[in-house]
Design a protein around this motif. Structure first.
Motif, mmCIF file in Angstrom:
data_model
loop_
_atom_site.group_PDB
_atom_site.id
_atom_site.type_symbol
_atom_site.label_atom_id
_atom_site.label_comp_id
_atom_site.label_asym_id
_atom_site.label_seq_id
_atom_site.Cartn_x
_atom_site.Cartn_y
_atom_site.Cartn_z
ATOM 1 N N GLN A 161 0.827 -1.204 0.000
ATOM 2 C CA GLN A 161 0.000 0.000 0.000
ATOM 3 C C GLN A 161 0.864 1.256 0.000
ATOM 4 N N VAL A 200 -0.695 -5.167 0.706
ATOM 5 C CA VAL A 200 -0.956 -5.394 -0.725
ATOM 6 C C VAL A 200 0.249 -6.118 -1.297
ATOM 7 N N ASP A 201 0.028 -7.253 -1.975
ATOM 8 C CA ASP A 201 1.165 -8.002 -2.511
ATOM 9 C C ASP A 201 1.691 -7.348 -3.784
ATOM 10 N N THR A 254 -0.391 -7.401 -7.039
ATOM 11 C CA THR A 254 -1.499 -6.436 -7.036
ATOM 12 C C THR A 254 -0.988 -5.021 -7.283
ATOM 13 N N ARG A 297 -0.239 -4.814 -10.981
ATOM 14 C CA ARG A 297 -1.485 -4.775 -11.753
ATOM 15 C C ARG A 297 -2.118 -3.385 -11.682
ATOM 16 N N GLU A 298 -2.124 -2.798 -10.486
ATOM 17 C CA GLU A 298 -2.731 -1.477 -10.310
ATOM 18 C C GLU A 298 -1.929 -0.403 -11.029
#
Length: 226
Positions: free
Chosen positions: A34, A57-58, A61, A64-65
């Motif tokens: 995060q 948050v891995d 992720t 991807r974001e």
């Protein structure tokens, strides 16, 4: 060149920051996914070193974001996982390279150079403000009257200022960004380096100045014409 390092193992993170800074990189270190997303929203980076297994948050992720939002900064996935499926997943999400722990520091540096080479080939290494030019490749500060080479932290501070002209930057932000969140340095080290930079700008007859804003921080401004 500015890098974001997202690695939750603090001892490893501290060691990596030391290696990267010795090789003239400016590094922001964060310890969860995060926090990585927050930093990516707030700043521009030339590259990201991203661990997969992180709190909150891995890494997958985060990647991807980033790509969903159109952030094309090169990403090196740094992880203890060595399974082919994990490597494929990371590359399919938009990672530029993948390095498995444990690794050799020279290989890490080579992979960073490789992944950032393409993105920087078409960008000027020089940034300018007023009659001052700062070369990111050589750490050279120059004006029409001459030039000199800055020390690493002097360069990082002036790069930060030139990249954010007319913006008040608190001393604490300099300390966090350049010396790191875990530094034992006191806030007065920032004042010392500001003094160094002021003297060098003055020696080169720069038409810009680092202004102190009482109880707020410092900003880079043009010197008004007489």
């Amino acid at each position: 060149m500015r890098l974001l390092l997202a690695e939750d193992e603090r001892a490893l993170s501290k060691a990596l920051v030391a290696i990267l800074e010795r090789n003239n990189y400016s590094v922001d270190a964060v310890y969860d996914g995060q926090e990585a997303l927050n930093f990516l929203e707030a700043d521009n980076y030339d590259g990201v070193i991203l661990d997969i297994m992180m709190p909150k948050v891995d890494g997958f992720t985060v990647l991807r974001e980033m790509r969903r939002k159109g952030n094309t900064v090169p990403v090196l996935m740094l992880t203890a996982r060595s399974e082919v499926s994990d490597k494929v997943a990371g590359l399919d999400l938009g990672a530029n390279d993948y390095l498995t722990k444990p690794f050799n520091s020279q290989e890490l540096l080579a992979r960073i150079r490789a992944m950032t080479r393409t993105s920087t080939q078409h960008q000027s290494s020089q940034i300018k403000f007023g009659n001052v030019t700062l070369d990111r490749a050589t750490f050279e500060l120059s004006t029409p009257t001459g030039s000199l080479r800055l020390a690493n932290k002097e360069f990082q501070m002036l790069e930060f200022l030139i990249s954010n002209p007319h913006t008040i930057i608190p001393s604490e932000r300099f300390l966090e960004k350049i010396w790191g969140y875990d530094t034992d340095s006191e806030i007065n080290v920032v004042w010392v380096y500001i003094s160094y930079l002021r003297k060098k700008l003055d020696a080169l007859k720069a038409n810009i100045q680092i202004k102190a804003v009482r109880n707020a921080g410092y900003s880079l401004e043009e010197i008004p014409d007489d």
